[in-house]
Design an enzyme around this catalytic site. Sequence first.
Site, mmCIF file in Angstrom:
data_model
loop_
_atom_site.group_PDB
_atom_site.id
_atom_site.type_symbol
_atom_site.label_atom_id
_atom_site.label_comp_id
_atom_site.label_asym_id
_atom_site.label_seq_id
_atom_site.Cartn_x
_atom_site.Cartn_y
_atom_site.Cartn_z
ATOM 1 N N PHE A 34 0.970 -1.184 0.025
ATOM 2 C CA PHE A 34 -0.035 -0.011 -0.217
ATOM 3 C C PHE A 34 0.868 1.380 -0.087
ATOM 4 O O PHE A 34 0.766 2.169 -0.786
ATOM 5 C CB PHE A 34 -0.992 0.066 1.228
ATOM 6 C CG PHE A 34 -1.846 1.176 1.415
ATOM 7 C CD1 PHE A 34 -3.095 1.276 0.639
ATOM 8 C CD2 PHE A 34 -1.617 2.301 1.894
ATOM 9 C CE1 PHE A 34 -4.009 2.009 0.518
ATOM 10 C CE2 PHE A 34 -2.455 3.308 1.863
ATOM 11 C CZ PHE A 34 -3.761 3.264 1.239
ATOM 12 N N SER A 80 -30.413 17.517 18.877
ATOM 13 C CA SER A 80 -29.974 16.381 19.718
ATOM 14 C C SER A 80 -31.079 15.440 20.061
ATOM 15 O O SER A 80 -32.270 15.763 19.708
ATOM 16 C CB SER A 80 -29.422 17.041 20.810
ATOM 17 O OG SER A 80 -30.142 17.932 21.632
ATOM 18 N N GLU A 111 -29.712 0.972 17.622
ATOM 19 C CA GLU A 111 -28.316 1.377 17.439
ATOM 20 C C GLU A 111 -27.448 1.768 18.473
ATOM 21 O O GLU A 111 -28.081 2.042 19.695
ATOM 22 C CB GLU A 111 -28.339 2.403 16.471
ATOM 23 C CG GLU A 111 -28.840 2.340 15.186
ATOM 24 C CD GLU A 111 -29.101 3.938 14.438
ATOM 25 O OE1 GLU A 111 -28.618 4.652 14.433
ATOM 26 O OE2 GLU A 111 -29.958 4.083 13.554
ATOM 27 N N LYS A 113 -25.018 4.271 20.787
ATOM 28 C CA LYS A 113 -24.891 5.807 20.541
ATOM 29 C C LYS A 113 -23.398 5.706 20.758
ATOM 30 O O LYS A 113 -22.833 5.613 21.875
ATOM 31 C CB LYS A 113 -25.737 6.195 21.955
ATOM 32 C CG LYS A 113 -25.458 7.674 21.942
ATOM 33 C CD LYS A 113 -26.460 8.276 22.989
ATOM 34 C CE LYS A 113 -26.605 9.896 23.006
ATOM 35 N NZ LYS A 113 -25.282 10.451 22.904
ATOM 36 N N ASP A 115 -19.801 7.654 21.256
ATOM 37 C CA ASP A 115 -19.542 8.794 21.944
ATOM 38 C C ASP A 115 -18.199 9.381 21.507
ATOM 39 O O ASP A 115 -17.151 9.412 22.022
ATOM 40 C CB ASP A 115 -19.118 8.121 23.247
ATOM 41 C CG ASP A 115 -19.028 9.308 24.142
ATOM 42 O OD1 ASP A 115 -19.367 10.367 24.085
ATOM 43 O OD2 ASP A 115 -18.478 9.164 25.591
ATOM 44 N N TYR A 224 -24.779 7.354 10.619
ATOM 45 C CA TYR A 224 -26.237 6.949 11.144
ATOM 46 C C TYR A 224 -27.398 7.548 10.686
ATOM 47 O O TYR A 224 -28.262 7.126 11.400
ATOM 48 C CB TYR A 224 -26.247 6.548 12.749
ATOM 49 C CG TYR A 224 -25.566 8.021 13.353
ATOM 50 C CD1 TYR A 224 -26.150 9.083 13.286
ATOM 51 C CD2 TYR A 224 -24.278 7.920 14.282
ATOM 52 C CE1 TYR A 224 -25.607 10.216 14.094
ATOM 53 C CE2 TYR A 224 -23.639 8.800 14.817
ATOM 54 C CZ TYR A 224 -24.609 10.213 14.878
ATOM 55 O OH TYR A 224 -24.097 11.051 15.429
ATOM 56 N N LYS A 311 -29.251 6.262 27.974
ATOM 57 C CA LYS A 311 -27.660 6.458 28.174
ATOM 58 C C LYS A 311 -27.568 5.086 29.324
ATOM 59 O O LYS A 311 -28.233 4.755 30.229
ATOM 60 C CB LYS A 311 -27.684 7.578 29.095
ATOM 61 C CG LYS A 311 -27.913 8.660 28.150
ATOM 62 C CD LYS A 311 -26.734 9.241 27.280
ATOM 63 C CE LYS A 311 -25.861 10.064 28.189
ATOM 64 N NZ LYS A 311 -25.122 11.148 27.439
ATOM 65 N N CYS A 406 7.716 20.620 48.506
ATOM 66 C CA CYS A 406 7.734 19.030 47.836
ATOM 67 C C CYS A 406 7.527 18.259 49.119
ATOM 68 O O CYS A 406 8.137 18.309 50.235
ATOM 69 C CB CYS A 406 9.145 18.727 47.274
ATOM 70 S SG CYS A 406 9.174 16.956 46.963
ATOM 71 N N CYS A 409 10.793 16.044 49.830
ATOM 72 C CA CYS A 409 12.369 16.530 50.082
ATOM 73 C C CYS A 409 12.086 18.076 50.479
ATOM 74 O O CYS A 409 13.142 18.456 51.061
ATOM 75 C CB CYS A 409 13.250 16.380 48.838
ATOM 76 S SG CYS A 409 12.608 17.822 47.729
ATOM 77 N N CYS A 424 8.986 19.792 41.798
ATOM 78 C CA CYS A 424 9.891 19.873 42.670
ATOM 79 C C CYS A 424 11.366 19.884 41.898
ATOM 80 O O CYS A 424 11.602 18.966 40.994
ATOM 81 C CB CYS A 424 9.989 18.570 43.361
ATOM 82 S SG CYS A 424 11.604 18.418 44.343
ATOM 83 N N CYS A 430 15.767 14.376 45.154
ATOM 84 C CA CYS A 430 14.386 14.090 45.891
ATOM 85 C C CYS A 430 14.252 12.677 45.672
ATOM 86 O O CYS A 430 14.142 12.108 44.392
ATOM 87 C CB CYS A 430 13.301 15.033 45.065
ATOM 88 S SG CYS A 430 12.007 14.867 45.435
#
Length: 669
Positions: A34, A80, A111, A113, A115, A224, A311, A406, A409, A424, A430
């Site tokens: 390819f 939505s 189907e 959903k 994300d 979809y 959901k 820190c 130390c 730090c 340390c």
Amino acid sequence: MEVKEQIEQLRKDLERHNYNYYVLNAPEISDQEFDRMMRELQDLEAAHPEYDDPDSPTRRVGSDLNQEFVQVPHRYPMLSLANTYNKQEVADFYERVRTGLEGEPFEICCEMKYDGLSISLTYEGGRLVRAVTRGDGVQGDDVTENVKTIRCIPLRLRPGAGYPQDFEIRGEILMPWTSFEALNREREEREEPLFANPRNAASGTLKSKNSSVVASRKLDAYLYYLLGDEIPGDGHYENLQAARTWGFKISEAMRKVKTLEEIYDFIDYWDVERKKLPVATDGIVLKVNSQRQQRALGYTAKSPRWAIAYKFQAERARTRLEAVTFQVGRTGAVTPVANMEPVLLAGTVVRRATLHNADVMAQLDLHIGDMVYVEKGGEIIPKIVGVDKEARGPQTGAKVDFITHCPECGAELVRYEGEAAWYCPNDTACPPQIKGRIEHFISRRAMNIDSLGPETVDEYYRRGLIRNVADLYDIRVEQINGDDGAREKSARKIVRSIAASTEVPFERVVFALGIRFVGEIAAKALARHFKSMDALEAATLDELLQINGIGMVIAESVIRYFRDDSNRELVDRLREKGVRMELSPEELSAHSDKLAGQSIVVSGVFSLHSRDEYKAMIEQNGGKNVGSISSKTSFVLAGANMGPAKLEKAGKLGIPILSEEEFLKRIEI
Ligand code: IVH
């Protein structure tokens, strides 16, 4: 064949292989083949700009020219879906559809959903002409150039497939889990902020101003929803199956059902199975299948009445914050960690969650004893997403502030410009920084001292046996074989595997040093370029910047590392212990620059080595493989049966033709 035809044929073949690989997941040719075809096409296109085509598969690699996104209106607003969170609400939806359709029979398409982020693609005459993000639903950003780099999105539909002249198709752009994890690993190595989940990563990527970044990030897309005046049939499910034959990637996780029970079955099945999918999903979408019935049901102001989203249970829990501790990493970066009352979340008991950095912590306004919400969504590490402020009372403790020194130390923390983390700065003394560097040094991809782990490193450090990576090579069996020599066997194994690490190739030694920002790839580039530690130590900023893949951040970090006396001493000690400080003779011969700057065409059938082996040899000797002969070709490596057209062209341009034997002689050491 005419060049024009050759270009067209290559474009057609490459698009088909693209489709086989990215849509059907069923490649017919090797990746090398390819790549070879792609390079051939690139070369031809470069030589013949008159045959330019904006839909050429070569465009899928993107461009690094900066682009500004133009806002364009959606032809149909992008609505939505109403969300539901339990089966009762699904039953209510089913009931509303039944009454809405006045008892007429209906089918529901179930189907996944997905994300990711939604995208609208417009095709005219079978060509992708526009890709627009959701934006505010009325108008979105034109991201066509970026979307063109997503390999599973067809730039041209399959001829004769019967697609409508003009239509829009919507779907979801996603970053597969594997790409997401690889991307975050890379970012971690470069110490760049991590993406919290694949959706953010996909969205950040798609909004990149530089389409070659998008091309490199390996996005995926599922489609979809079809829109337009000439959509073939009445059934949504059937239309999507047709769209699959036009060339689109349509999910297989889709089912047409009639009863509520079948819907529940689909939900229960996929709530478990979805964890095996290559991309993130957060629910199920239910759609009335008939478009006629969809129209009859219509829309509310925000969403269709003919569809809803179910959901999946958000993997979230509520628990009490007991303390915030601060972790110091190998680089000195300080991460705040919430310690909580143990709580069950997505099947595991969770006690700790990351608070990311000082800004995130400040935004949450945490107090000790607060009831907090913990989530484990797409993220790998659980995180605190909010505080139940209502639950605060007199027993609630003090506000948690980020520390100034820190915890390990005592050094005062610093914040570098443009970075979210506090550091730090005491890197030489340390403890977690020292131990972190040793753990990095012994890790599999560095020195691969696999008989040691974090616990042993910790133990040896506490006992004062090791203070830096060179000390490892001084460890003697008597020091680590336990009381009365009870651990003699494992002690011998450890000493042996430390000694064996001196055989690890030079490029991994460069990586193992843990120079900030120098990940595996940069280490390899540095090792191959400089060939020895001495040369690398002596490198100037300009020399470093000459190397492909080494930018200012890495270059400056290398200079800083070797400017430090203690680092140079450490390297010297490693050298005394026998650790590899240069490329081995085999590596040197495998990576010569005998063919540097030369463009070579490999053509014909070979008998001593395979074609791919010859191509690898060319690269290892600094040469470049090109697909077709031009005036810039340095020579042709010809086997038997080299095409007459190529022979003639080489002859015309006066380009030397080398046999296998001649070639091998040329690259001999
Ligand atoms: S259909 C009018 N189908 O969910 C309905 N949407 O809140 C158009 N999504 O913005 C959407 N998977 O980004 C539909 N199989 C699917 C989906 C899906 C994910 C997203 C989409 C939309 C949001 C709805």
